[in-house]
Scaffold this motif. Structure first.
Motif, mmCIF file in Angstrom:
data_model
loop_
_atom_site.group_PDB
_atom_site.id
_atom_site.type_symbol
_atom_site.label_atom_id
_atom_site.label_comp_id
_atom_site.label_asym_id
_atom_site.label_seq_id
_atom_site.Cartn_x
_atom_site.Cartn_y
_atom_site.Cartn_z
ATOM 1 N N SER A 1 93.455 60.873 107.350
ATOM 2 C CA SER A 1 94.160 60.068 106.359
ATOM 3 C C SER A 1 95.288 59.289 107.009
ATOM 4 C CB SER A 1 94.710 60.954 105.238
ATOM 5 O OG SER A 1 93.663 61.624 104.575
ATOM 6 N N SER A 2 95.997 59.968 107.921
ATOM 7 C CA SER A 2 97.097 59.300 108.614
ATOM 8 C C SER A 2 96.587 58.150 109.465
ATOM 9 C CB SER A 2 97.859 60.300 109.491
ATOM 10 O OG SER A 2 98.399 61.340 108.713
ATOM 11 N N SER A 3 95.431 58.401 110.160
ATOM 12 C CA SER A 3 94.847 57.355 110.993
ATOM 13 C C SER A 3 94.410 56.162 110.151
ATOM 14 C CB SER A 3 93.651 57.922 111.760
ATOM 15 O OG SER A 3 93.033 56.919 112.528
ATOM 16 N N SER A 4 93.777 56.439 108.992
ATOM 17 C CA SER A 4 93.351 55.362 108.102
ATOM 18 C C SER A 4 94.547 54.579 107.583
ATOM 19 C CB SER A 4 92.553 55.927 106.925
ATOM 20 O OG SER A 4 91.386 56.573 107.381
ATOM 21 N N ALA A 5 95.602 55.326 107.229
ATOM 22 C CA ALA A 5 96.807 54.665 106.726
ATOM 23 C C ALA A 5 97.416 53.766 107.795
ATOM 24 C CB ALA A 5 97.825 55.710 106.270
ATOM 25 N N LEU A 6 97.411 54.259 109.057
ATOM 26 C CA LEU A 6 97.951 53.459 110.157
ATOM 27 C C LEU A 6 97.119 52.210 110.388
ATOM 28 C CD1 LEU A 6 98.918 56.245 112.731
ATOM 29 C CD2 LEU A 6 100.487 54.773 111.453
ATOM 30 N N ASN A 7 95.763 52.360 110.299
ATOM 31 C CA ASN A 7 94.886 51.213 110.481
ATOM 32 C C ASN A 7 95.123 50.161 109.406
ATOM 33 O OD1 ASN A 7 93.663 52.301 112.746
ATOM 34 N ND2 ASN A 7 92.013 53.269 111.589
ATOM 35 N N ILE A 8 95.248 50.615 108.155
ATOM 36 C CA ILE A 8 95.503 49.692 107.050
ATOM 37 C C ILE A 8 96.847 49.006 107.235
ATOM 38 C CG2 ILE A 8 95.940 49.543 104.567
ATOM 39 C CD1 ILE A 8 93.911 51.814 104.208
ATOM 40 N N ALA A 9 97.846 49.798 107.636
ATOM 41 C CA ALA A 9 99.167 49.227 107.870
ATOM 42 C C ALA A 9 99.136 48.198 108.992
ATOM 43 C CB ALA A 9 100.169 50.334 108.205
ATOM 44 N N GLY A 10 98.348 48.507 110.042
ATOM 45 C CA GLY A 10 98.224 47.566 111.161
ATOM 46 C C GLY A 10 97.585 46.256 110.735
ATOM 47 N N VAL A 11 96.531 46.348 109.905
ATOM 48 C CA VAL A 11 95.867 45.141 109.410
ATOM 49 C C VAL A 11 96.821 44.328 108.540
ATOM 50 C CG1 VAL A 11 94.024 44.293 107.898
ATOM 51 C CG2 VAL A 11 93.553 46.126 109.531
ATOM 52 N N GLN A 12 97.577 45.020 107.685
ATOM 53 C CA GLN A 12 98.528 44.331 106.818
ATOM 54 C C GLN A 12 99.610 43.627 107.624
ATOM 55 O OE1 GLN A 12 99.752 47.563 104.263
ATOM 56 N NE2 GLN A 12 98.203 47.088 102.717
ATOM 57 N N GLU A 13 100.096 44.313 108.673
ATOM 58 C CA GLU A 13 101.118 43.704 109.529
ATOM 59 C C GLU A 13 100.566 42.477 110.253
ATOM 60 O OE1 GLU A 13 102.643 46.635 112.176
ATOM 61 O OE2 GLU A 13 103.591 47.829 110.594
ATOM 62 N N ALA A 14 99.322 42.595 110.751
ATOM 63 C CA ALA A 14 98.697 41.462 111.447
ATOM 64 C C ALA A 14 98.505 40.282 110.493
ATOM 65 C CB ALA A 14 97.359 41.888 112.047
ATOM 66 N N TRP A 15 98.065 40.573 109.265
ATOM 67 C CA TRP A 15 97.857 39.522 108.274
ATOM 68 C C TRP A 15 99.179 38.854 107.904
ATOM 69 C CZ3 TRP A 15 94.570 36.246 106.604
ATOM 70 C CH2 TRP A 15 94.695 35.633 105.351
#
Length: 238
Positions: free
Chosen positions: A42-56
């Motif tokens: 869950s933490s990894s998924s949350a980090l991935n989503i956060a990374g995509v949001q930051e990139a966007w």
């Protein structure tokens, strides 16, 4: 006698109790590990989503700050990737008797350069002029949207397609006569294919996509269109 029975019961129950306690302990440990794994996932998924949001967010900030530059670089990457995909499809269609070739880097660079200096700048200024002359409406499906789609596909697209043939032909080293011949051979078929893809794509673009993101949306659709162009303009059998 009663004491003997009690002792016998205790003696028999002891292994069962021990086994039950051991099983319970193992189950608790297993659940703990599963919980940790689930938490980690869950933490990894949350980090991935956060990374995509930051990139966007970073992309949109850059787009606001330098719209033409960001659109041009984006188009260059997408069109270069489209040509690589087109070449891979060409190789996949070859038979065992056909001679396979390595990636044509020069051809990929031509498509990437086309995206950088023509495709993105053309569409950046074109949509700026179009939206300035005919402002977007709040409702997606209006006569205004219909008029803009007609202008886009039956005025702008035919002109831009001629520019594509000429620009890529020039980069490839073709002379005027060779470019004219390719237009005579391929232009009509290309425009029919263009309308099949770009009429509905343009409706979506003008009706739903915010003006700042229109060229990005167009670039994404252009990835598939560029594969078609890459195959069409480099078809050695024609």
């Amino acid at each position: 006698m009663k004491i003997s029975l009690l002792l016998l019961s205790a003696f028999c129950a002891a292994p069962i109790t021990t086994a039950f306690t051991s099983t319970l302990s193992d189950t608790t440990n297993m659940l703990g590990k599963l919980h940790k794994t689930s938490s980690s996932s869950s933490s990894s998924s949350a980090l991935n989503i956060a990374g995509v949001q930051e990139a966007w967010t970073a992309y949109n900030d850059a787009l606001e700050a330098s719209p033409l530059l960001v659109k041009s670089v984006t188009a260059s990457v997408i069109l270069g990737a489209a040509d690589v995909t087109g070449q891979a499809l060409e190789q996949a269609q070859l038979t065992e008797d056909d001679e396979k070739s390595d990636l044509d880097i020069a051809r990929t660079i031509r498509f990437a350069f086309f995206g950088l200096v023509l495709q993105a700048p053309w569409n950046h200024f074109y949509y700026t002029l179009l939206d300035g002359a005919i402002p977007p409406t709040e409702e997606p499906f209006t006569p205004t949207t219909g008029i803009k789609v007609v202008i886009d596909q039956f005025v702008q697209a035919p002109i831009f397609t001629v520019l594509i043939f000429g620009f890529l032909g020039f980069l490839e080293g073709k002379n005027t006569e060779a470019i004219k011949k390719q237009l005579d051979d391929d232009y009509a078929d290309t425009m029919v294919a263009n309308w099949k893809l770009w009429v509905p794509a343009t409706v979506v673009n003008l009706a739903f996509v915010p003006p700042i993101l229109r060229v990005l949306y167009l670039n994404c659709v252009f990835f598939f269109w560029s594969i078609f162009l890459s195959l069409k303009l480099n078809n050695k059998d024609e």
